[in-house]
Design a protein around this motif. Sequence first.
Motif, short mmCIF file in Angstrom:
data_model
loop_
_atom_site.label_atom_id
_atom_site.label_comp_id
_atom_site.label_asym_id
_atom_site.label_seq_id
_atom_site.Cartn_x
_atom_site.Cartn_y
_atom_site.Cartn_z
N ASN A 331 -62.65 -84.86 15.56
CA ASN A 331 -62.92 -84.20 16.80
C ASN A 331 -61.89 -84.68 17.71
N ALA A 363 -60.65 -70.20 19.48
CA ALA A 363 -61.31 -70.65 18.64
C ALA A 363 -62.70 -71.43 18.93
N SER A 366 -65.27 -68.51 19.98
CA SER A 366 -65.79 -67.98 18.78
C SER A 366 -66.89 -68.68 18.42
N ALA A 367 -66.47 -70.19 18.25
CA ALA A 367 -67.59 -71.16 17.57
C ALA A 367 -68.86 -71.60 18.34
N GLU A 420 -70.82 -80.35 16.26
CA GLU A 420 -70.62 -79.40 15.12
C GLU A 420 -69.79 -78.22 15.37
N ALA A 421 -69.90 -77.62 16.66
CA ALA A 421 -69.31 -76.53 17.02
C ALA A 421 -67.70 -76.63 17.14
N ARG A 423 -65.85 -79.00 15.54
CA ARG A 423 -65.61 -79.01 14.38
C ARG A 423 -65.31 -77.61 13.59
N LEU A 424 -66.26 -76.84 13.80
CA LEU A 424 -65.99 -75.54 13.31
C LEU A 424 -64.74 -74.66 13.89
N ALA A 425 -64.67 -74.96 15.36
CA ALA A 425 -63.46 -74.37 15.88
C ALA A 425 -62.28 -75.00 15.43
N ALA A 427 -61.52 -76.05 12.47
CA ALA A 427 -61.03 -75.49 11.34
C ALA A 427 -60.34 -74.09 11.18
N SER A 428 -60.87 -73.25 12.39
CA SER A 428 -60.24 -71.98 12.56
C SER A 428 -59.13 -72.02 13.50
N THR A 431 -54.70 -73.09 11.22
CA THR A 431 -54.71 -72.32 10.07
C THR A 431 -53.06 -72.38 9.54
#
Length: 507
Positions: A331, A363, A366-367, A420-421, A423-425, A427-428, A431
Amino acid sequence: MTQRGQRQPLTTNKKQSRSSMASRSSMASNTTPVVKEREDDTQRVLVIGAGISGLTLGICLQRAGIRVHLVDKVKRMKDAGSGMSVIGHSLPILRTLGIDLPSTIGLPQTNVSLRRYDGRGLFQVPLASDSDLVREFGSVQCNVHRGELQQALMDVFVREGGRLTTGKRFTGLAHADTGHPVAVFEDGTRMQASLIVGADGARSRVRSCLFGDGCLRYSGASCWRGFLDKCPPAVLQLACARAHCMYKTVVHPTGQNVSFTCGWTTNDRCFWVLDVQHPKDIPVDDVVPFLLEQTRGFHEEIQTIIKATRPEDIIQTDVYDCRSVPQYTHNVVLVGDAGHAVVHHFGQGACLAIEDAVALALALDSAIPPPLRQEEEGEEETRERKQQQKEHHQQHQQHQQQQQQQQQRRRQVERAVTPEAARLALASFATWPRWLRTRALVLISRWCGMVYMNNTPVLNAVLTACLAWPVNLIFIGIMKALLFISDRSLRHASRRFASSSKPARVD
């Protein structure tokens, strides 16, 4: 005597000066260290560094309603650096953020070339490579003073309620029991966040905490940057001044391992860069005679420009780039030069920083789920939705206006960031296509610097041949793909961060 890393103030017009003085006075204040933070304060994005990438990210997140807090080590933000170029995607992105370079602080470039040291042209840079940018901005490239661009971003961020803490030096990272990363500061205070962003430049302390100091790589050259805020008549009469021609010397006499760049920005102001193979961390005291000796035998206008520059307006810096490192871990994410320091021969440092900031903001946007609405806001939104359903036959333009109003009202509610949000962001955000494009620009910039700075008869002949038609079509095609085609979607996606208005708040 010129001091390494010295920053000089820049004179602007009266309107700019008034806004700059107001923002600078607000930026000068420092936040009192907070020992204990509210629990919801940890549900935010903490950005280390208030440079171009940090401010761009802060503006985008602020407009998306995402909690963001910028921290910078300096107590008073100053004009930084010299002239620079903004190329490609960054032009429409900055316009979306409210900074229209051609009509304010930027000068569109219509004449950019690569030359020999004696002034003979070798290659004319194609500035019509992107018809959309040419139609909107007059060129694919605008020149601007770096300090003025940073100040313009700062003014937008502060005016819209951005939270900024100055005079707080980051020293290390830790992790809380809750899983939040923790930023540790020199004054002993700590700040938790769901996501920490390292936007603290090429010599990033955040990157050093994650990966050590070994990833920073010296290019073998120091550069001297000069700025002529008020050009004397001898400079204004030069051919390059009359045409506002920007150029870079790439072929030089054997043994003279240097490269000179000259450019122009608004109000007939000149900036220049002289790269010289030089040991790192060795400042030069008698700077003007030293630079004149390095350019001995060059075209006379080069020495005229150097002679016209006051020693106190010349900044010496060592030139570094960065080995490839992961963009994020635990993070904590790196953007701009902190993640991929790039030498300046291609003018991509600030552009990549702006693009990084927008990509990360997209990102996160969106997350992170939209915030819970208050009951009265929910009822209002329901009424609007019913009205839209009844009036679906009305003109498409009216429907778009209602959607924009809804979107702007939604952004005014802060959105909490969870680990958590975040980490999701991340990952996107990280790229492979973006990583490959960035690494390609870093390596090409380094390769170009090595070729320009190592002059032998064979290498000069090869470079001259590569810049001639039709071999130069390969070079043109590669750069068009990297600068104007790859990541083109950022231009349109960044429009979701269009201007909003919030009351100013500065700590």
